[in-house]
Design a protein around this motif. Structure first.
Motif: not given
Length: 120
Positions: A24-30, A75-83, A94-99
């Motif tokens: 969230s916030g002033s995001i141009f791109s992720i 602007n949402t990312m997921y990690l599906q963890m099975n088994s 979570c970690n992201a490079d954001i402009i």
């Protein structure tokens, strides 16, 4: 810009869990998004990553069990963890490079972790 991770909890071995990371916030791109995890006393390790175009990479320990994905419109990312296994117990970040729209500079952001405990 803030990254908010959620979805952690206590789960039995063999079960599934899905983590979410909302930006969230002033995001141009992720750009590249990564999930890391850390066990107390150990170094933080890269679990999975995904590029803007959807190319993914995974740690050997989670290949075939975890799936990283992203919804660029939300602007949402997921990690599906099975088994899930007891050794997957860790705090997940979570970690992201954001402009941002404030200065259009690429910066790296971390979310607060969410604890995943795999135990019977």
């Amino acid at each position: 810009v803030q990254l908010q991770a959620s979805g952690g909890g206590l789960v039995q071995p063999g079960r599934s869990l899905r983590l979410s990371c909302a930006a969230s916030g002033s995001i141009f791109s992720i750009n590249i998004v990564n999930w890391y995890r850390q066990v107390p006393g150990r170094q933080r390790e890269l679990v999975a990553g995904i590029t803007t175009r959807g190319s993914t990479n995974y740690a050997d320990s989670v290949k075939g069990r975890f799936t990283i994905s992203r919804d660029n419109a939300k602007n949402t990312m997921y990690l599906q963890m099975n088994s899930l296994k007891p050794e997957d117990t860790a705090v997940y970040y979570c970690n992201a490079d954001i402009i941002t729209t404030s200065d259009y500079r690429l910066m790296n952001y971390w979310g607060k972790g969410t604890l995943v405990t795999v135990s019977s």
